[in-house]
Scaffold this motif. Structure first.
Motif, PDB file in Angstrom:
ATOM      1  N   LYS A  41       2.231   3.180 -26.932  1.00 22.98           N
ATOM      2  CA  LYS A  41       3.447   3.439 -26.146  1.00 22.98           C
ATOM      3  C   LYS A  41       3.923   2.194 -25.402  1.00 22.98           C
ATOM      4  O   LYS A  41       5.072   2.102 -25.010  1.00 22.98           O
ATOM      5  CB  LYS A  41       3.247   4.608 -25.191  1.00 22.98           C
ATOM      6  CG  LYS A  41       2.477   4.312 -23.947  1.00 22.98           C
ATOM      7  CD  LYS A  41       2.429   5.530 -23.054  1.00 22.98           C
ATOM      8  CE  LYS A  41       1.712   5.189 -21.765  1.00 22.98           C
ATOM      9  NZ  LYS A  41       1.692   6.325 -20.863  1.00 22.98           N
ATOM     10  N   ARG A  49      12.474  -3.079 -31.674  1.00 22.46           N
ATOM     11  CA  ARG A  49      12.704  -1.771 -31.058  1.00 22.46           C
ATOM     12  C   ARG A  49      12.442  -0.620 -32.026  1.00 22.46           C
ATOM     13  O   ARG A  49      12.776   0.515 -31.753  1.00 22.46           O
ATOM     14  CB  ARG A  49      14.134  -1.694 -30.529  1.00 22.46           C
ATOM     15  CG  ARG A  49      14.321  -2.660 -29.387  1.00 22.46           C
ATOM     16  CD  ARG A  49      15.644  -2.465 -28.721  1.00 22.46           C
ATOM     17  NE  ARG A  49      15.697  -3.359 -27.587  1.00 22.46           N
ATOM     18  CZ  ARG A  49      16.764  -4.027 -27.235  1.00 22.46           C
ATOM     19  NH1 ARG A  49      17.878  -3.907 -27.902  1.00 22.46           N
ATOM     20  NH2 ARG A  49      16.741  -4.821 -26.196  1.00 22.46           N
ATOM     21  N   ASN A 141       7.693  -2.437 -22.211  1.00 25.97           N
ATOM     22  CA  ASN A 141       8.069  -1.087 -21.851  1.00 25.97           C
ATOM     23  C   ASN A 141       8.113  -1.082 -20.320  1.00 25.97           C
ATOM     24  O   ASN A 141       7.206  -1.606 -19.680  1.00 25.97           O
ATOM     25  CB  ASN A 141       7.001  -0.127 -22.384  1.00 25.97           C
ATOM     26  CG  ASN A 141       7.257   1.311 -22.027  1.00 25.97           C
ATOM     27  OD1 ASN A 141       7.450   1.650 -20.862  1.00 25.97           O
ATOM     28  ND2 ASN A 141       7.249   2.154 -23.030  1.00 25.97           N
ATOM     29  N   LYS A 142       9.142  -0.532 -19.723  1.00 25.47           N
ATOM     30  CA  LYS A 142       9.280  -0.617 -18.261  1.00 25.47           C
ATOM     31  C   LYS A 142       8.129   0.067 -17.530  1.00 25.47           C
ATOM     32  O   LYS A 142       7.832  -0.257 -16.394  1.00 25.47           O
ATOM     33  CB  LYS A 142      10.625  -0.076 -17.793  1.00 25.47           C
ATOM     34  CG  LYS A 142      10.744   1.412 -17.728  1.00 25.47           C
ATOM     35  CD  LYS A 142      12.056   1.800 -17.088  1.00 25.47           C
ATOM     36  CE  LYS A 142      12.022   3.251 -16.668  1.00 25.47           C
ATOM     37  NZ  LYS A 142      13.167   3.623 -15.888  1.00 25.47           N
ATOM     38  N   ASN A 143       7.442   1.001 -18.175  1.00 29.91           N
ATOM     39  CA  ASN A 143       6.318   1.695 -17.542  1.00 29.91           C
ATOM     40  C   ASN A 143       4.991   0.953 -17.690  1.00 29.91           C
ATOM     41  O   ASN A 143       3.978   1.409 -17.177  1.00 29.91           O
ATOM     42  CB  ASN A 143       6.178   3.107 -18.124  1.00 29.91           C
ATOM     43  CG  ASN A 143       7.390   3.949 -17.816  1.00 29.91           C
ATOM     44  OD1 ASN A 143       7.937   3.888 -16.717  1.00 29.91           O
ATOM     45  ND2 ASN A 143       7.846   4.714 -18.780  1.00 29.91           N
ATOM     46  N   LYS A 163      17.048   1.472 -20.113  1.00 25.93           N
ATOM     47  CA  LYS A 163      16.371   2.705 -19.745  1.00 25.93           C
ATOM     48  C   LYS A 163      14.864   2.633 -20.021  1.00 25.93           C
ATOM     49  O   LYS A 163      14.061   3.156 -19.256  1.00 25.93           O
ATOM     50  CB  LYS A 163      16.999   3.859 -20.532  1.00 25.93           C
ATOM     51  CG  LYS A 163      16.589   5.220 -20.106  1.00 25.93           C
ATOM     52  CD  LYS A 163      17.406   6.249 -20.868  1.00 25.93           C
ATOM     53  CE  LYS A 163      16.976   7.650 -20.475  1.00 25.93           C
ATOM     54  NZ  LYS A 163      17.744   8.671 -21.180  1.00 25.93           N
ATOM     55  N   LYS A 164      14.463   1.954 -21.112  1.00 30.25           N
ATOM     56  CA  LYS A 164      13.056   1.916 -21.494  1.00 30.25           C
ATOM     57  C   LYS A 164      12.432   0.524 -21.481  1.00 30.25           C
ATOM     58  O   LYS A 164      11.220   0.405 -21.431  1.00 30.25           O
ATOM     59  CB  LYS A 164      12.881   2.492 -22.902  1.00 30.25           C
ATOM     60  CG  LYS A 164      13.177   3.965 -23.005  1.00 30.25           C
ATOM     61  CD  LYS A 164      12.923   4.474 -24.390  1.00 30.25           C
ATOM     62  CE  LYS A 164      13.219   5.961 -24.465  1.00 30.25           C
ATOM     63  NZ  LYS A 164      12.990   6.490 -25.808  1.00 30.25           N
TER      64      LYS A 164
END
Length: 190
Positions: A41, A49, A141-143, A163-164
């Motif tokens: 993830k 992408r 990934n931003k998370n 957004k991601k």
């Protein structure tokens, strides 16, 4: 400067080595890293992408061969003690002054560790001093908090966010981190 596939290097400090990735590293354990849900993830970056599909030996060999064909630097991160493969780092040539860096740590216990920090820092230093690059691009990934922190702690600046994804850039003049390591050059890789 265009990368030259005949110019391969080994970067090594007391705890970790960054060595040219070899076909022999493509084992069932390595493929399991690529298919691990937690790792998978976070393996999104600004240049790729595509939705990650389940990796096989065939798809992993295809990626390995693409890196060779494109004259990218594709490194294995090896924990010196026990000579254990714990991840990879790729430098993709963008133009004569810049490259994109991507990395993957395959075992959760090494996320954010000195092994990942030192290997990334050695490759950054190598990119600017040996390859004479002026800037590096990275995407996360931003998370992926540990990866975002790692990039920012090494001088990368957030360039764009969606957004991601977060997109980062590091200019040579902003890389201030020092790291002691040895570098040796290999003339040919199998």
């Amino acid at each position: 400067m265009k990368f030259k596939s005949s110019n391969q290097y080994i970067l090594k400090n007391k705890i970790v080595s960054v060595v040219p990735f070899k076909k022999s590293y493509i084992t069932s354990q390595f493929i399991s890293f690529l298919n691990n849900k937690i790792i998978n993830k976070h393996m999104m970056h600004s240049l790729d992408r595509r939705v990650r599909k389940k990796q096989t030996k065939k798809s992993t060999l295809r990626y390995f061969n693409e890196r060779k064909k494109n004259n990218d630097y594709y490194f294995a991160i090896i924990k010196n003690y026990k000579k254990k493969l714990i991840g990879t780092i790729t430098l993709r040539n963008l133009d004569k002054n810049s490259a994109a860096i991507g990395y993957m740590i395959g075992m959760k216990k090494y996320f954010g560790s000195e092994y990942s920090r030192d290997s990334i820092r050695m490759v950054l230093d190598f990119s600017f001093k040996t390859l004479k690059l002026q800037k590096l691009h990275a995407g996360t990934n931003k998370n992926n908090i540990s990866s975002n922190f790692c990039l920012m702690s090494n001088g990368f600046l957030l360039k764009k966010k969606t957004k991601k994804l977060f997109s980062f850039i590091l200019l040579k003049r902003n890389f201030k981190k020092k790291i002691k390591y040895e570098i040796s050059k290999l003339n040919s890789i199998s």
